[in-house]
Design a protein around this motif. Structure first.
Motif, PDB file in Angstrom:
ATOM      1  N   LEU A  35     -25.476 -29.298  -7.663  1.00 51.30           N
ATOM      2  CA  LEU A  35     -26.381 -30.449  -7.710  1.00 51.30           C
ATOM      3  C   LEU A  35     -25.720 -31.684  -8.312  1.00 51.30           C
ATOM      4  O   LEU A  35     -25.890 -32.793  -7.828  1.00 51.30           O
ATOM      5  CB  LEU A  35     -27.651 -30.094  -8.486  1.00 51.30           C
ATOM      6  N   SER A  36     -24.938 -31.458  -9.362  1.00 48.78           N
ATOM      7  CA  SER A  36     -24.363 -32.604 -10.067  1.00 48.78           C
ATOM      8  C   SER A  36     -23.325 -33.352  -9.220  1.00 48.78           C
ATOM      9  O   SER A  36     -22.949 -34.466  -9.532  1.00 48.78           O
ATOM     10  CB  SER A  36     -23.740 -32.157 -11.386  1.00 48.78           C
ATOM     11  N   GLU A  37     -22.861 -32.707  -8.134  1.00 46.34           N
ATOM     12  CA  GLU A  37     -21.860 -33.374  -7.294  1.00 46.34           C
ATOM     13  C   GLU A  37     -22.498 -34.215  -6.189  1.00 46.34           C
ATOM     14  O   GLU A  37     -21.823 -34.926  -5.463  1.00 46.34           O
ATOM     15  CB  GLU A  37     -20.931 -32.331  -6.667  1.00 46.34           C
ATOM     16  N   LEU A  38     -23.824 -34.105  -6.047  1.00 40.51           N
ATOM     17  CA  LEU A  38     -24.504 -34.872  -5.003  1.00 40.51           C
ATOM     18  C   LEU A  38     -24.762 -36.293  -5.495  1.00 40.51           C
ATOM     19  O   LEU A  38     -24.969 -36.508  -6.697  1.00 40.51           O
ATOM     20  CB  LEU A  38     -25.839 -34.211  -4.651  1.00 40.51           C
ATOM     21  N   ASP A  39     -24.768 -37.260  -4.570  1.00 40.71           N
ATOM     22  CA  ASP A  39     -25.170 -38.598  -5.011  1.00 40.71           C
ATOM     23  C   ASP A  39     -26.695 -38.620  -5.122  1.00 40.71           C
ATOM     24  O   ASP A  39     -27.373 -37.658  -4.735  1.00 40.71           O
ATOM     25  CB  ASP A  39     -24.612 -39.696  -4.099  1.00 40.71           C
ATOM     26  N   ASP A  51     -22.828 -22.760   2.269  1.00 38.90           N
ATOM     27  CA  ASP A  51     -23.960 -21.881   1.974  1.00 38.90           C
ATOM     28  C   ASP A  51     -24.862 -22.580   0.961  1.00 38.90           C
ATOM     29  O   ASP A  51     -24.369 -23.388   0.172  1.00 38.90           O
ATOM     30  CB  ASP A  51     -23.370 -20.607   1.360  1.00 38.90           C
ATOM     31  N   GLU A  52     -26.170 -22.261   0.956  1.00 40.27           N
ATOM     32  CA  GLU A  52     -27.091 -22.876  -0.025  1.00 40.27           C
ATOM     33  C   GLU A  52     -26.556 -22.738  -1.452  1.00 40.27           C
ATOM     34  O   GLU A  52     -26.575 -23.667  -2.227  1.00 40.27           O
ATOM     35  CB  GLU A  52     -28.469 -22.208   0.042  1.00 40.27           C
ATOM     36  N   GLU A  53     -25.995 -21.501  -1.740  1.00 35.27           N
ATOM     37  CA  GLU A  53     -25.540 -21.219  -3.104  1.00 35.27           C
ATOM     38  C   GLU A  53     -24.380 -22.122  -3.519  1.00 35.27           C
ATOM     39  O   GLU A  53     -24.100 -22.295  -4.688  1.00 35.27           O
ATOM     40  CB  GLU A  53     -25.088 -19.755  -3.233  1.00 35.27           C
ATOM     41  N   ASP A  54     -23.663 -22.656  -2.522  1.00 37.23           N
ATOM     42  CA  ASP A  54     -22.483 -23.446  -2.835  1.00 37.23           C
ATOM     43  C   ASP A  54     -22.812 -24.866  -3.291  1.00 37.23           C
ATOM     44  O   ASP A  54     -21.939 -25.566  -3.758  1.00 37.23           O
ATOM     45  CB  ASP A  54     -21.572 -23.545  -1.603  1.00 37.23           C
TER      46      ASP A  54
END
Ligand code: B1M
Length: 233
Positions: free
Chosen positions: A9-13, A3-6
């Motif tokens: 951001l900090s876990e994305l490269d 889901d969008e809410e999940d």
């Protein structure tokens, strides 16, 4: 499917994060944009890269869908708000060069035009490059420009226009400066998405600046010519 809410951001490269920021800008998500900007800065990105790759590139997508009738004014306003929130974090960092002041610029968006993101960005980058910037805002009639130039004893006039209907007003300002015998006292730089080099020449500006980085370089070039001229006496 997530889901969008999940999305954390900090876990994305970096690449995923920048793409997610384009989406978040599109959706006008101010808090997420602020968070994304901070994460990229923490990861060692330069403020300029965050500005151009995450924010300006995202706004280009918004612009295309606005043009194509997919997005409307309220949504674009939200996107603009989110962009401004991101820019507010970057502003002090871009201005923090400690460089000696190299010149003074008055900048404003012309009469009938309320677009200010590009103008603000130019102002920020100019400050970062050591210029003193006096921002007179949006929707400026010629009198505002003239008064500000005289009051501030500026070296440079910067004008911004984003609409084909408002860009001709730049000529009104330049013609008025000529009538008052003050045109040659200032370097006049113009910019905005619908302008081009020919237009800049046709209206009697010193230069058209495609983007903020070009505005900075052009301003520096003209200021050093001005100093050389003065030195030559
Ligand atoms: Co409007 N808008 N908008 N808009 N808007 C454009 C400009 C448009 C191209 C969208 C489109 O159709 N694709 C279109 C103009 C069409 C045309 O005339 N050719 C348009 C329109 C039609 C309108 C309205 C008429 C819509 C309506 O009401 N029906 C309306 C007009 C309002 C008015 O001004 N009277 C309107 C309103 C708005 C919002 C209020 C919703 C919002 C503005 C919010 C704000 O600024 N606070 C908005 C926005 C956000 C846009 C787009 C999507 C994005 C502009 C932007 O901020 N870009 C824009 C689409 C686009 O440009 N692709 C669009 C990001 C910014 C960093 O780039 O401003 O180009 P830019 O600045 C660059 C360079 O151009 C240059 O450096 C900057 C940084 O690199 N530069 C300078 C700019 N100024 C400079 C000055 C200098 C030097 C360089 O001086 C030295």
């Amino acid at each position: 499917m997530a889901d969008e809410e999940d999305i954390i951001l900090s876990e994305l490269d970096d690449e995923e994060l920048v793409l997610q920021m384009h989406d978040d800008l599109y959706d006008g998500l101010k808090d997420e944009i602020e968070e994304g900007v901070r994460i990229l800065l923490d990861r060692g990105w330069t403020p300029y890269d965050v500005l151009t790759k995450a924010l300006v590139a995202g706004m280009t997508i918004v612009g295309a869908d606005f043009r194509d009738g997919i997005l409307f004014v309220p949504e674009v306003l939200l996107a603009a708000n989110a962009m401004k929130a991101g820019m507010a974090i970057l502003k002090p960092l871009l201005a923090e060069t400690g460089a000696p002041k190299v010149g003074k610029m008055v900048i404003g968006t012309v009469k009938g035009d309320i677009h200010d993101i590009g103008k603000n960005l130019v102002g920020m980058m100019m400050e970062g490059a050591g210029f003193e910037v006096v921002d007179i805002g949006i929707n400026n009639p010629v009198e505002n420009y003239i008064a500000a130039l005289e009051r501030e004893q500026a070296d440079i006039l910067g004008m911004s226009a984003l609409l084909t209907t408002t860009m001709p007003y730049m000529k009104v300002v330049i013609d008025t400066m000529k009538e008052k015998g003050m045109r040659e006292d200032y370097i006049v730089l113009v910019g905005g998405a619908p302008l081009n080099e020919e237009f800049g020449k046709a209206i009697g500006a010193d230069a058209y600046c495609r983007d903020a980085a070009v505005a900075v370089q052009t301003a520096k070039d003209y200021m050093s010519r001005k100093h050389n001229k003065l030195a030559a006496g």
